[in-house]
Scaffold this motif. Structure first.
Motif, mmCIF file in Angstrom:
data_model
loop_
_atom_site.group_PDB
_atom_site.id
_atom_site.type_symbol
_atom_site.label_atom_id
_atom_site.label_comp_id
_atom_site.label_asym_id
_atom_site.label_seq_id
_atom_site.Cartn_x
_atom_site.Cartn_y
_atom_site.Cartn_z
ATOM 1 N N THR A 1 0.844 -1.203 0.000
ATOM 2 C CA THR A 1 0.000 0.000 0.000
ATOM 3 C C THR A 1 0.871 1.241 0.000
ATOM 4 O O THR A 1 1.851 1.325 0.757
ATOM 5 C CB THR A 1 -0.921 0.017 1.231
ATOM 6 N N LEU A 2 0.542 2.203 -0.861
ATOM 7 C CA LEU A 2 1.207 3.503 -0.884
ATOM 8 C C LEU A 2 0.511 4.409 0.131
ATOM 9 O O LEU A 2 -0.695 4.670 0.014
ATOM 10 C CB LEU A 2 1.150 4.114 -2.278
ATOM 11 N N PHE A 3 1.264 4.891 1.127
ATOM 12 C CA PHE A 3 0.683 5.604 2.257
ATOM 13 C C PHE A 3 1.313 6.982 2.373
ATOM 14 O O PHE A 3 2.547 7.128 2.325
ATOM 15 C CB PHE A 3 0.906 4.815 3.547
ATOM 16 N N ASP A 4 0.465 7.996 2.510
ATOM 17 C CA ASP A 4 0.909 9.366 2.738
ATOM 18 C C ASP A 4 0.990 9.595 4.239
ATOM 19 O O ASP A 4 -0.039 9.609 4.936
ATOM 20 C CB ASP A 4 -0.071 10.354 2.095
ATOM 21 N N VAL A 5 2.208 9.766 4.750
ATOM 22 C CA VAL A 5 2.408 9.887 6.191
ATOM 23 C C VAL A 5 1.823 11.191 6.719
ATOM 24 O O VAL A 5 1.257 11.244 7.811
ATOM 25 C CB VAL A 5 3.907 9.791 6.520
ATOM 26 N N GLN A 6 1.934 12.282 5.943
ATOM 27 C CA GLN A 6 1.462 13.576 6.407
ATOM 28 C C GLN A 6 -0.061 13.618 6.488
ATOM 29 O O GLN A 6 -0.633 14.045 7.483
ATOM 30 C CB GLN A 6 1.973 14.673 5.458
ATOM 31 N N GLN A 7 -0.734 13.144 5.421
ATOM 32 C CA GLN A 7 -2.191 13.190 5.399
ATOM 33 C C GLN A 7 -2.831 11.950 6.009
ATOM 34 O O GLN A 7 -4.039 11.890 6.192
ATOM 35 C CB GLN A 7 -2.680 13.352 3.956
ATOM 36 N N LYS A 8 -2.008 10.934 6.280
ATOM 37 C CA LYS A 8 -2.473 9.698 6.916
ATOM 38 C C LYS A 8 -3.562 9.017 6.095
ATOM 39 O O LYS A 8 -4.591 8.580 6.619
ATOM 40 C CB LYS A 8 -2.975 9.965 8.335
ATOM 41 N N ILE A 9 -3.342 8.935 4.804
ATOM 42 C CA ILE A 9 -4.315 8.291 3.920
ATOM 43 C C ILE A 9 -3.598 7.308 3.003
ATOM 44 O O ILE A 9 -2.409 7.454 2.720
ATOM 45 C CB ILE A 9 -5.095 9.324 3.081
ATOM 46 N N MET A 10 -4.363 6.319 2.545
ATOM 47 C CA MET A 10 -3.850 5.368 1.557
ATOM 48 C C MET A 10 -4.113 5.923 0.166
ATOM 49 O O MET A 10 -5.239 6.309 -0.143
ATOM 50 C CB MET A 10 -4.532 4.010 1.722
ATOM 51 N N LEU A 11 -3.086 5.946 -0.665
ATOM 52 C CA LEU A 11 -3.211 6.500 -2.009
ATOM 53 C C LEU A 11 -3.416 5.420 -3.073
ATOM 54 O O LEU A 11 -4.086 5.665 -4.071
ATOM 55 C CB LEU A 11 -1.971 7.323 -2.352
ATOM 56 N N ALA A 12 -2.838 4.275 -2.879
ATOM 57 C CA ALA A 12 -2.956 3.205 -3.879
ATOM 58 C C ALA A 12 -2.570 1.889 -3.225
ATOM 59 O O ALA A 12 -1.974 1.854 -2.140
ATOM 60 C CB ALA A 12 -2.061 3.477 -5.090
ATOM 61 N N GLN A 13 -2.908 0.817 -3.925
ATOM 62 C CA GLN A 13 -2.600 -0.518 -3.408
ATOM 63 C C GLN A 13 -2.447 -1.495 -4.565
ATOM 64 O O GLN A 13 -3.134 -1.380 -5.580
ATOM 65 C CB GLN A 13 -3.695 -0.995 -2.445
ATOM 66 N N VAL A 14 -1.543 -2.438 -4.426
ATOM 67 C CA VAL A 14 -1.339 -3.469 -5.432
ATOM 68 C C VAL A 14 -1.235 -4.812 -4.720
ATOM 69 O O VAL A 14 -0.670 -4.917 -3.624
ATOM 70 C CB VAL A 14 -0.066 -3.193 -6.271
ATOM 71 N N LYS A 15 -1.792 -5.842 -5.344
ATOM 72 C CA LYS A 15 -1.770 -7.177 -4.770
ATOM 73 C C LYS A 15 -0.448 -7.868 -5.111
ATOM 74 O O LYS A 15 -0.113 -8.058 -6.271
ATOM 75 C CB LYS A 15 -2.942 -8.012 -5.301
ATOM 76 N N ILE A 16 0.303 -8.220 -4.108
ATOM 77 C CA ILE A 16 1.527 -9.007 -4.275
ATOM 78 C C ILE A 16 1.782 -9.721 -2.961
ATOM 79 O O ILE A 16 1.712 -9.112 -1.887
ATOM 80 C CB ILE A 16 2.735 -8.132 -4.684
ATOM 81 N N ALA A 17 2.039 -11.009 -3.034
ATOM 82 C CA ALA A 17 2.213 -11.813 -1.837
ATOM 83 C C ALA A 17 3.621 -11.656 -1.280
ATOM 84 O O ALA A 17 4.605 -11.929 -1.967
ATOM 85 C CB ALA A 17 1.913 -13.281 -2.140
ATOM 86 N N LYS A 18 3.720 -11.193 -0.060
ATOM 87 C CA LYS A 18 4.967 -11.126 0.709
ATOM 88 C C LYS A 18 6.100 -10.474 -0.062
ATOM 89 O O LYS A 18 7.113 -11.084 -0.412
ATOM 90 C CB LYS A 18 5.381 -12.533 1.133
ATOM 91 N N CYS A 19 5.939 -9.193 -0.363
ATOM 92 C CA CYS A 19 6.995 -8.432 -1.027
ATOM 93 C C CYS A 19 8.209 -8.330 -0.098
ATOM 94 O O CYS A 19 8.073 -8.025 1.089
ATOM 95 C CB CYS A 19 6.474 -7.045 -1.399
#
Length: 957
Positions: free
Chosen positions: A477-495
């Motif tokens: 998951t791509l996470f914005d630390v400042q705004q505390k929101i998730m921006l995007a997500q991709v399915k991949i097992a145990k990156c």
């Protein structure tokens, strides 16, 4: 603990790693010895000459040999190259528990339930020493790695250390100082002769039978495991040996125990279905690996690699404890990496490698650094360490000293705190994933500034300023630390690893066996599966991702194309790609530079990006070889490109047909001279209307029927008449009659029917078509009383093909086509890119006209065979005699080579683009709504109705 490979077979009682190859031997309770390749996860061979369970097994360090001992009281020495047992050693009187080769001498050490330990010379195939003293089963015996001592463990509850220096002097170094000394000193012998081996120490302390004992690789230590569930650590010197400490924790018999070769750790396994890792200094258990239903029996360590094997009731597992991937970080032209507890800096441009500073807790045996995050703004670095127990993980915050180029850098002060991972997210802020898997933000003083509520994750990765990638079991998951929101997500097992491109536009997510390439918004562009482990990767300047597996350096392009660049002897970890050089670190954290050939992926990238000038340059240099490139070009729709550098005629022929290049196909067909190729070429040429090549193909394949019909539809009546003569010579009555039908030659038809004794059909044909004389002659041959004369239809008329107005000398009209980029560029240089030999063939064929001289067909001036042939019929006996067509039989006029292009141009051609339908032309050029309706464009029809209506209303107003 990381499991690398697991097998399912029977109970494994013995294990041994090959010192140089990725092989492991496992001896089973059912008497079978298995040889496995743990890299490829495949079973290589089986050996099953023992009559019972096999327990002890060992590879030789240099020779292609291994030794095994079983419950059949036999020691067998095998040659794995010859795949057979080369000899057997007999002498033990009970089960053999362990066998071992000496590291230098041609000796084998064996321990047996007959309460003895024997040393054998495998070259002379004799027993050279018997060690007696135990009064119960001897469960284990091992040579010391460097000294002339042996350790043994027995069910008599003792561990014994034996001095075998006398045996070495007697058997390895005879002469002065050896055998002579023993003869001069009779006090050095006992009742049975010389004391070759004597007990040096007897270690007593276990309450029950001891199952295993082994030496430390470098220190004067011994570790033992017993049925009293205890692991004991012993120290020794020349005079004595004593117990150091005891490790307690197993709740069943300890089957095997050994030292970690590089860390202060002890590994043990037990019948309590667990493997335990112990801290030697604290004598405490660090981690426990359990199986549900399988007891563990044996352990083995690789002599040089960080690999361990454990045998259990149903097979074995191979695992490693410490992380082999070095911790590093790249910034610009600098590489920061950790080696031997020092932070080092490598300048890519100057290749200058210097130690920056010593790290906290120095020494090779310290806990290795797991990951690194570098902050160029503050010249600071975060170093994360992880122990076997992840809960004890921590990180250190260092400020790199300015005088980091000094020869003896001291260990600066660091700020250490607990945490799984620490990553810089801003110039003066870093994020820490703590033990509870929650995220906290800290400043340069290592003080918590805020806590961030995040989705559930077990690992964090850098994703730009103020951004993080959060990993869970199934996604990233791509996470914005400042705004505390998730921006995007991709399915991949145990990156496992994340590698960003230099401009942060693309990211490679590396899992255990998968490479996923995504864009900045985590939209998946491609996914590549690998059979072996993915180790590392870096982005090339051209936007190609270069990654390594256990065995190869490979490339991946964002459209999904991938391939192998080169093979590796040992795994490496890529740090940077620059032109054709790979900068990397090996397992020993030693910087290396490897050269690679980037032609293949740059060629594909140029095709994808339509940079045809680069493609042309690579083709001209002829650096592309191999069937993989040809298959790729065919798959991607570029057969005309492959045609430029393919030299194999069969491949050229297929590619030429695929891209519709009849000229090159003809050249290749001549070189191959295969009937199947001529048939395929004739079919392709007929589709294009190139009847001159079709004629040649029919001649080469002797397809008379199709050739006759071709002459009919092209109006070549002269050659059609010759076909009748040829059929007559070949005694092909059917072909001769068919030719007569095509020509409308009734006289010839009557003649053919008479020669076949078809007088009734001959009479009917002659009478119907007005050949009165012929009909009367045939009537005279009929008997009015016996033969029924056929009746002639009075309304019958002559059926004759129409006479062609104009003979088709040139090819049929072809579609107008234009040259492709490659053909135009090559023609501009005046080169024949496909090596066509058509012009030369045409010049050689000058002077012949279609069939060539009549003499070549076996015809005289009248179109008939010679007198001898007419009289004896020998020409018809041999089918080949009347049809011997060579390359010169077909005249290729200039029109064939340039019929579809402007004069002076030559090369390959690409099919024309699809034209505009005539209905669309009407709709576009007409202002009448009815034309648009007829063309099927109702939208434009109503638009014109609206325009007409508006104009009409405007005029009325």
């Amino acid at each position: 603990m990381l499991t690398k490979f697991e097998t399912k077979s029977a109970r494994v009682k013995g294990l041994s790693f090959h010192p140089k190859r990725p092989w492991v031997l496992s001896s089973l309770h059912n008497g079978v010895i298995q040889l496995w390749d743990y890299r490829m996860c495949t079973l290589l061979d089986k050996f099953d000459e023992h009559d019972g369970p096999v327990r002890g097994i060992c590879f030789h360090s240099q020779q292609p040999l291994f030794v095994s001992g079983g419950d059949d009281y036999k020691i067998k020495v095998w040659n794995y190259k010859q795949r057979r047992c080369i000899f057997t050693l007999l002498g033990h009187l009970d089960y053999i528990r362990t066998t071992m080769f000496h590291h230098d001498y041609p000796w084998i050490l064996s321990a047996s339930d007959d309460q003895t330990i024997r040393i054998w010379n495998w070259q002379s195939r004799t027993c050279i020493c018997v060690l007696t003293g135990h009064n119960h089963y001897v469960m284990c015996a091992q040579f010391h790695p460097t000294d002339d001592i042996v350790v043994s463990a027995s069910l008599d509850q003792t561990v014994r250390v034996w001095d075998i220096s006398g045996l070495r002097k007697k058997n390895v170094a005879p002469g002065p100082g050896g055998l002579d000394d023993h003869l001069k000193n009779p006090n050095a012998t006992d009742l049975f002769g010389q004391a070759d081996a004597v007990v040096k120490h007897v270690l007593e302390g276990h309450d029950r039978g001891v199952n295993w004992a082994c030496f430390h690789p470098t220190l004067p230590l011994i570790v033992s495991g017993a049925d009293d569930r205890q692991i004991k650590l012993w120290r020794m010197n020349e005079a004595k040996a004593w117990e150091v400490d005891t490790c307690r924790g197993h709740y069943n018999n300890v089957s095997c125990v050994l030292f970690h070769p590089r860390q202060e750790l002890i590994l043990s396994n037990s019948e309590d279905k667990s493997i335990r890792v112990w801290d030697m200094t604290k004598r405490s258990s660090l981690n426990t690996f359990r199986r549900e239903h399988e007891r563990f029996w044996v352990l083995a360590s690789h002599p040089s690699l960080n690999l361990f094997a454990a045998g259990h009731d149903s097979g074995m597992i191979i695992f490693k404890l410490e992380r082999e991937r070095p911790a590093y970080s790249v910034h610009g032209n600098l590489l920061f990496y950790v080696k031997d507890r020092f932070l080092r800096k490598l300048d890519f441009t100057t290749s200058k490698d210097t130690a920056v500073m010593q790290l906290r807790g120095g020494g090779r045996t310290g806990t290795p650094v797991y990951s690194m995050s570098y902050n160029p703004a503050e010249n600071s670095v975060l170093l994360c360490t992880r122990t076997v127990n992840v809960e004890n993980s921590s990180y250190d915050l260092y400020t790199i000293p300015k005088d980091s180029d000094s020869q003896n850098p001291d260990a600066p002060e660091s700020k250490r705190s607990s945490g799984v991972t620490a990553i810089w997210v801003a110039r003066n802020r870093f994020a820490v994933l703590d033990r509870t898997h929650s995220l906290v933000i800290k400043n340069l003083k290592n003080e918590v500034t805020k806590k961030v509520q995040t989705p559930n994750c077990d690992e964090i990765f850098y994703a730009g300023t103020g951004m993080l990638l959060l990993r869970d079991a199934d996604s990233v998951t791509l996470f914005d630390v400042q705004q505390k929101i998730m921006l995007a997500q991709v399915k991949i097992a145990k990156c496992r690893y994340v590698v960003w491109s230099s401009d942060m536009s693309h990211v490679a997510l590396l899992a255990k066996h998968t490479v996923n390439i995504c864009n900045r918004r985590l939209e998946s562009l491609c996914s590549i599966h690998e059979n072996s482990r993915v180790k590392s990767g870096a982005w090339d300047d051209s936007g190609v991702f270069i990654y390594t597996t256990s065995n190869h350096i490979k490339y991946a392009i964002s459209n999904g194309d991938h391939g192998i660049i080169r093979t590796l002897d040992l795994p490496i970890y890529i740090t940077r790609i620059k032109l054709n050089q790979v900068f990397c670190l090996d397992r020993e954290s030693k910087p290396r530079v490897l050269n690679i050939d980037s032609t293949e992926f740059k060629f594909k990238l140029a095709l994808i990006n339509r940079k045809y000038d680069e493609v042309l340059q690579m083709v001209r240099n002829s650096r592309l070889v191999g069937q993989s490139i040809i298959a790729y070009l065919q798959q991607k729709g570029y057969p005309e490109v492959a045609l430029h550098f393919v030299k194999d005629e069969k491949t050229r022929f297929g590619l030429a047909l695929e891209c519709g290049n009849i000229e090159v196909a003809l050249d290749a067909a001549r070189a191959l001279d295969d009937k199947a190729c001529w048939e395929r070429l004739g079919q392709a040429a007929l589709m294009q209307g190139n009847h001159q090549v079709v004629e040649m193909c029919y001649q080469r394949t002797k397809n008379f029927d199709k050739l006759s019909f071709l002459y009919l539809i092209t109006g070549n009546l002269d050659k059609l008449r010759k076909m009748i003569k040829i059929a007559e010579i070949r005694k092909d009555v059917s072909g001769q009659y068919q030719g007569a039908l095509f020509l409308g030659n009734v006289t010839e038809r009557v003649k053919i029917l008479k020669s076949c004794d078809q007088n009734s059909l001959a009479y009917l044909t002659a009478a119907t078509h007005g050949l009165t004389e012929e009909a009367e002659e045939l009537r005279s041959h009929f008997d009015p009383e016996k033969d029924n004369l056929p009746k002639v239809n009075p309304n019958a008329s002559l059926l004759k093909p129409p006479v062609p107005i104009l003979q088709a000398e040139t090819n049929w009209p072809l579609l107008t086509v234009s040259k492709g980029f490659f053909e135009g560029a090559m023609s501009a240089r005046g080169k024949s890119v496909a090596n066509p030999a058509l012009a030369a063939d045409a010049s050689e064929d000058a002077g012949t006209e279609g069939w060539g001289a009549d003499a070549e067909l076996g015809l005289d001036d009248d179109g008939l065979g010679g007198d001898e042939e007419r009289e004896t019929g020998t020409a018809g006996d041999n089918e080949e005699g009347g049809w011997d067509v060579g390359d010169e039989d077909l005249d290729l006029p200039p029109e064939m080579e340039g019929a579809t292009v402007p004069a002076g141009e030559e090369g390959y051609f690409v099919p024309p683009t699809k034209g505009i339908p005539q209905s669309q032309v009407w709709a576009n050029n007409s202002q009448l709504p009815v034309d648009h309706v007829l063309a099927g464009s109702f939208e434009t029809a109503f638009r014109w109705v609206h325009v007409k209506l508006v104009v009409t209303l405007h005029r009325l107003s």
